[in-house]
Design a protein around this motif. Structure first.
Motif, PDB file in Angstrom:
ATOM      1  N   THR A   6       7.295   6.534  -5.712  1.00  0.00           N
ATOM      2  CA  THR A   6       7.511   5.550  -4.746  1.00  0.00           C
ATOM      3  C   THR A   6       6.230   5.506  -3.892  1.00  0.00           C
ATOM      4  O   THR A   6       5.580   6.407  -3.873  1.00  0.00           O
ATOM      5  CB  THR A   6       9.040   5.503  -3.890  1.00  0.00           C
ATOM      6  OG1 THR A   6       8.640   6.846  -2.926  1.00  0.00           O
ATOM      7  CG2 THR A   6       9.892   5.720  -4.654  1.00  0.00           C
ATOM      8  N   GLN A   7       6.207   4.252  -3.218  1.00  0.00           N
ATOM      9  CA  GLN A   7       5.102   4.368  -2.484  1.00  0.00           C
ATOM     10  C   GLN A   7       5.190   5.130  -1.317  1.00  0.00           C
ATOM     11  O   GLN A   7       4.059   5.614  -0.645  1.00  0.00           O
ATOM     12  CB  GLN A   7       5.139   2.711  -1.761  1.00  0.00           C
ATOM     13  CG  GLN A   7       4.836   1.524  -2.575  1.00  0.00           C
ATOM     14  CD  GLN A   7       4.682   0.410  -1.900  1.00  0.00           C
ATOM     15  OE1 GLN A   7       4.171  -0.496  -2.688  1.00  0.00           O
ATOM     16  NE2 GLN A   7       4.883   0.246  -0.754  1.00  0.00           N
ATOM     17  N   LYS A   8       6.421   5.679  -0.923  1.00  0.00           N
ATOM     18  CA  LYS A   8       6.450   6.771   0.304  1.00  0.00           C
ATOM     19  C   LYS A   8       6.126   8.032  -0.154  1.00  0.00           C
ATOM     20  O   LYS A   8       6.269   9.204   0.598  1.00  0.00           O
ATOM     21  CB  LYS A   8       7.561   6.457   0.962  1.00  0.00           C
ATOM     22  CG  LYS A   8       7.613   5.129   1.583  1.00  0.00           C
ATOM     23  CD  LYS A   8       9.036   5.119   2.553  1.00  0.00           C
ATOM     24  CE  LYS A   8       8.913   3.866   3.367  1.00  0.00           C
ATOM     25  NZ  LYS A   8      10.067   3.613   4.101  1.00  0.00           N
ATOM     26  N   ASP A   9       6.026   8.474  -1.365  1.00  0.00           N
ATOM     27  CA  ASP A   9       5.763   9.841  -2.090  1.00  0.00           C
ATOM     28  C   ASP A   9       4.210  10.040  -2.435  1.00  0.00           C
ATOM     29  O   ASP A   9       3.548   9.257  -2.874  1.00  0.00           O
ATOM     30  CB  ASP A   9       6.434   9.894  -3.395  1.00  0.00           C
ATOM     31  CG  ASP A   9       7.911   9.738  -3.223  1.00  0.00           C
ATOM     32  OD1 ASP A   9       8.699  10.138  -2.144  1.00  0.00           O
ATOM     33  OD2 ASP A   9       8.635   9.284  -4.117  1.00  0.00           O
ATOM     34  N   ILE A  10       3.884  11.371  -1.795  1.00  0.00           N
ATOM     35  CA  ILE A  10       2.615  11.789  -2.099  1.00  0.00           C
ATOM     36  C   ILE A  10       2.774  13.186  -2.664  1.00  0.00           C
ATOM     37  O   ILE A  10       3.571  13.924  -2.286  1.00  0.00           O
ATOM     38  CB  ILE A  10       1.874  12.058  -0.594  1.00  0.00           C
ATOM     39  CG1 ILE A  10       1.567  10.718  -0.071  1.00  0.00           C
ATOM     40  CG2 ILE A  10       0.531  12.719  -1.132  1.00  0.00           C
ATOM     41  CD1 ILE A  10       0.792  10.749   1.286  1.00  0.00           C
ATOM     42  N   VAL A  11       2.108  13.113  -3.925  1.00  0.00           N
ATOM     43  CA  VAL A  11       2.058  14.412  -4.678  1.00  0.00           C
ATOM     44  C   VAL A  11       0.640  15.201  -4.713  1.00  0.00           C
ATOM     45  O   VAL A  11      -0.423  14.366  -4.776  1.00  0.00           O
ATOM     46  CB  VAL A  11       2.380  13.914  -6.302  1.00  0.00           C
ATOM     47  CG1 VAL A  11       2.170  15.373  -7.156  1.00  0.00           C
ATOM     48  CG2 VAL A  11       3.557  13.560  -6.791  1.00  0.00           C
ATOM     49  N   VAL A  12       0.802  16.422  -4.034  1.00  0.00           N
ATOM     50  CA  VAL A  12      -0.594  17.067  -4.245  1.00  0.00           C
ATOM     51  C   VAL A  12      -0.738  17.929  -5.528  1.00  0.00           C
ATOM     52  O   VAL A  12       0.247  18.745  -5.707  1.00  0.00           O
ATOM     53  CB  VAL A  12      -0.334  18.042  -2.835  1.00  0.00           C
ATOM     54  CG1 VAL A  12      -1.613  18.698  -2.452  1.00  0.00           C
ATOM     55  CG2 VAL A  12       0.090  17.219  -1.576  1.00  0.00           C
ATOM     56  N   GLU A  13      -2.129  17.829  -5.691  1.00  0.00           N
ATOM     57  CA  GLU A  13      -2.508  18.659  -6.791  1.00  0.00           C
ATOM     58  C   GLU A  13      -3.788  19.363  -6.706  1.00  0.00           C
ATOM     59  O   GLU A  13      -4.760  18.532  -5.957  1.00  0.00           O
ATOM     60  CB  GLU A  13      -2.437  17.813  -8.053  1.00  0.00           C
ATOM     61  CG  GLU A  13      -3.239  18.433  -9.329  1.00  0.00           C
ATOM     62  CD  GLU A  13      -3.017  17.312 -10.677  1.00  0.00           C
ATOM     63  OE1 GLU A  13      -3.835  17.812 -11.694  1.00  0.00           O
ATOM     64  OE2 GLU A  13      -2.870  16.166 -10.324  1.00  0.00           O
ATOM     65  N   ALA A  16       0.810  -1.332   0.018  1.00  0.00           N
ATOM     66  CA  ALA A  16       0.104  -0.073   0.213  1.00  0.00           C
ATOM     67  C   ALA A  16       0.953   1.358   0.074  1.00  0.00           C
ATOM     68  O   ALA A  16       1.854   1.187   0.855  1.00  0.00           O
ATOM     69  CB  ALA A  16      -0.853  -0.004   1.189  1.00  0.00           C
ATOM     70  N   SER A  17       0.586   2.323  -0.748  1.00  0.00           N
ATOM     71  CA  SER A  17       1.319   3.522  -0.762  1.00  0.00           C
ATOM     72  C   SER A  17       0.807   4.098   0.327  1.00  0.00           C
ATOM     73  O   SER A  17      -0.161   4.106   0.757  1.00  0.00           O
ATOM     74  CB  SER A  17       1.089   4.195  -2.352  1.00  0.00           C
ATOM     75  OG  SER A  17      -0.363   4.489  -2.407  1.00  0.00           O
ATOM     76  N   LEU A  18       1.438   5.374   0.704  1.00  0.00           N
ATOM     77  CA  LEU A  18       0.782   6.274   1.679  1.00  0.00           C
ATOM     78  C   LEU A  18      -0.312   6.993   1.250  1.00  0.00           C
ATOM     79  O   LEU A  18      -1.094   7.429   2.012  1.00  0.00           O
ATOM     80  CB  LEU A  18       2.019   7.439   2.008  1.00  0.00           C
ATOM     81  CG  LEU A  18       3.070   6.852   2.555  1.00  0.00           C
ATOM     82  CD1 LEU A  18       4.206   8.032   3.098  1.00  0.00           C
ATOM     83  CD2 LEU A  18       2.860   6.149   4.168  1.00  0.00           C
ATOM     84  N   ALA A  19      -0.472   7.180  -0.047  1.00  0.00           N
ATOM     85  CA  ALA A  19      -1.543   7.845  -0.627  1.00  0.00           C
ATOM     86  C   ALA A  19      -2.894   6.878  -0.498  1.00  0.00           C
ATOM     87  O   ALA A  19      -3.949   7.329  -0.214  1.00  0.00           O
ATOM     88  CB  ALA A  19      -1.370   8.318  -2.281  1.00  0.00           C
TER      89      ALA A  19
END
Length: 532
Positions: free
Chosen positions: A185-192, A81-84
């Motif tokens: 990566t799974q630990k990256d979250i991009v905010v848009e 599971a990714s952080l997102a």
């Protein structure tokens, strides 16, 4: 009592029977410390289809699996599971008592913090936007004006791309969507962030075990922003002195909060509605303050009274002396009147001065022959209420004023209840009596009622805030069926506040002063005066 059973079997209708049964575990939840994508994507269609579950979503991999050095002990194959996707669980996994179980610092440090912040505790509506058991789930839930979306997937290593329509939004309304999606990566979250409306589509590219969390907020309309601005302007025009300090301070705080919303770029409709409701509630809760009485300047009046009282009746004719005494009594009443206007004070002083100027000298000799005859006798009190063991001095006034009394006697109708000696009245026990004074055949009476001595004394307010120059009349309360004719007032700091004989406090300068109220039998109460 609300309940949340843990370590129990899956739900079987108990929530329907027991409304206070908010949620239950009956699930392998986040405390297990592992994330299997197939399991996570199947739960909304299986376990959560039959009732709420206390899954306790978290926002990290190592909340429950961390060694002493702070290193993540979870094996890579268990981090499906990714952080997102973990953020999406807070919406996908419905619970009547949702518990976001990670450390507070973890949420504050997350790029998805604004998604978690102010998350509703219950939902108005839920829409399944799309799904495939065990592989893909896309759920939208609403609360008030806003929508929250949770999306997770379980696919091959190349990831998954999904395009879906926002058909659940309200027609004719503009929204802002804040998207928290997978990064590299799974630990990256991009905010848009983007503007959306009903019928628009969103396209998301997710990692192999990825997902997204989306918060869609209704944009504030021009009309509601204008109404809030008008409400702030209207509230700002109110006059502080007319309301109590406590309710006024609450209103000022709500005005500041509303101003912050008006100044906020991209304020949501929910922001505007909450600010408007809070401001309206604070305004309706305003309480009127006791009116502040501006005390008239009585220096000239008091000086005229002092001058008139220094004169002797024997020195003047009965007629002019009687006129002076009438104006003197009127002047004293105005001087003792806390709410007397400046016009009343000036008028009383002028009349007393004129009466003193009009005095005519009398011939010397006192009661010679039949030249002066006693016409009337009056007492300083005709009705009197005392507490048991309280005393009071009755004084006679003879008319004409130059008359010299030959024989004065005092008598009580019930000497065991009230006794009198040379005008000094003493209350002995509860009851009533009539005091009669006889001067050379003329009589005057005073009705005396005796009540129990008070065991305590109270004041209407134990604290009071005043501005410099303001006044406040202390309201004294005695227990029922008790009395104290004599009430005294004393200020602990006369530089800050002074108090008159009738309990009127006047603020002099900033600081605090304690006013002590005392009955004839030394029962006291205190009020703290704070001058701002």
């Amino acid at each position: 009592m609300l309940i949340n059973p843990h370590g129990v079997y899956k739900p079987s209708g108990m929530r329907r029977t027991y409304p206070h049964f908010l949620t239950q575990e009956g699930i392998s939840a986040s405390e297990a410390g592992w994330h299997k994508a197939y399991y996570d994507c199947a739960l909304p269609f299986t376990r959560f289809a039959i009732g709420p579950g206390d899954y306790a979503p978290i926002a990290s991999y190592h909340s429950f699996r961390e060694d002493e050095a702070g290193r993540d002990e979870m094996l890579p194959e268990n981090q499906q599971a990714s952080l997102a996707a973990l953020a999406a669980e807070a919406v996908l996994y419905e619970s009547g008592l949702q518990c976001l179980a990670d450390k507070p610092a973890t949420y504050r440090a997350s790029k998805a913090y604004e998604f978690y912040k102010d998350m509703p505790s219950e939902w108005d509506d839920s829409v399944l936007v799309g799904g495939e058991i065990g592989h893909y789930v896309n759920m939208a839930r609403s609360s008030g004006n806003d929508w929250y979306m949770g999306i997770m997937c379980n696919v091959e290593p190349e990831g998954r791309e999904e395009t879906f329509a926002l058909d659940f939004l309200k027609s004719g309304v503009d929204y802002t969507a804040t998207i928290f999606k997978d990064g590299e990566t799974q630990k990256d979250i991009v905010v848009e962030t983007k503007s959306v409306k009903k019928g628009d589509t969103l396209t998301l590219k997710m990692l192999q075990y990825g997902g997204a969390a989306i918060k869609i907020t209704k944009n504030a309309t021009h009309e509601t922003v204008k109404l809030l601005n008008d409400a702030v302007t209207s509230a700002g025009a109110l006059i502080e002195a007319e309301y109590t300090a406590e309710t006024w301070n609450v209103l000022q705080k709500r005005i500041q909060e509303a101003q912050a919303v008006l100044a906020k770029e991209g304020a949501t409709q929910t922001d505007v509605d909450k600010a408007a409701a809070a401001l309206d509630a604070a305004r309706r809760a305003l309480q009127k303050a006791d009116p502040v009485i501006k005390e008239a300047d009585k220096k000239a009046l008091n000086a005229a009274i002092q001058s008139a009282e220094a004169l002797k009746a024997a020195d003047y004719t009965a007629e002019t002396w009687k006129a002076l005494q009438t104006k003197l009594q009127e002047a004293k009443e105005v001087a003792g009147k806390a709410e007397a206007t400046q016009e009343e004070v000036d008028k009383a002083a002028s009349a007393l001065t004129a009466a003193q100027t009009a005095l005519k000298k009398a011939q010397q000799g006192g009661n010679q022959g039949t030249e002066i005859t006693l016409k009337k006798i009056t007492l300083n009190k005709t009705k009197l209420t005392l507490g048991v063991k309280e005393t009071f001095k009755l004084k006679t006034k003879l008319s004409p004023s130059g008359y010299k009394a030959k024989k004065v006697t005092w008598k009580s109708s019930k000497p065991k209840t009230v006794k009198v000696k040379n005008g000094k009245v003493t209350a002995l026990k509860k009851g009533s009596a009539k005091i009669t004074v006889t001067v050379d055949g003329k009589k005057a009476t005073c009705s005396v009622k005796v009540k129990a001595a008070p065991k305590k004394v109270n004041v209407a307010a134990t604290t009071r805030q005043l501005k410099k120059g303001q006044s406040y009349k202390i309201k004294v309360k005695l227990p029922k069926n008790t009395a104290s004719n004599k009430i005294t007032y004393k200020s602990s700091n006369k530089k800050v506040a002074i108090v008159s004989a009738n309990g009127k406090v006047k603020a002099k300068k900033k600081g605090t002063s304690t006013i002590t109220v005392k009955t004839f039998n030394k029962k006291t109460a205190k009020i703290k005066i704070t001058v701002r």
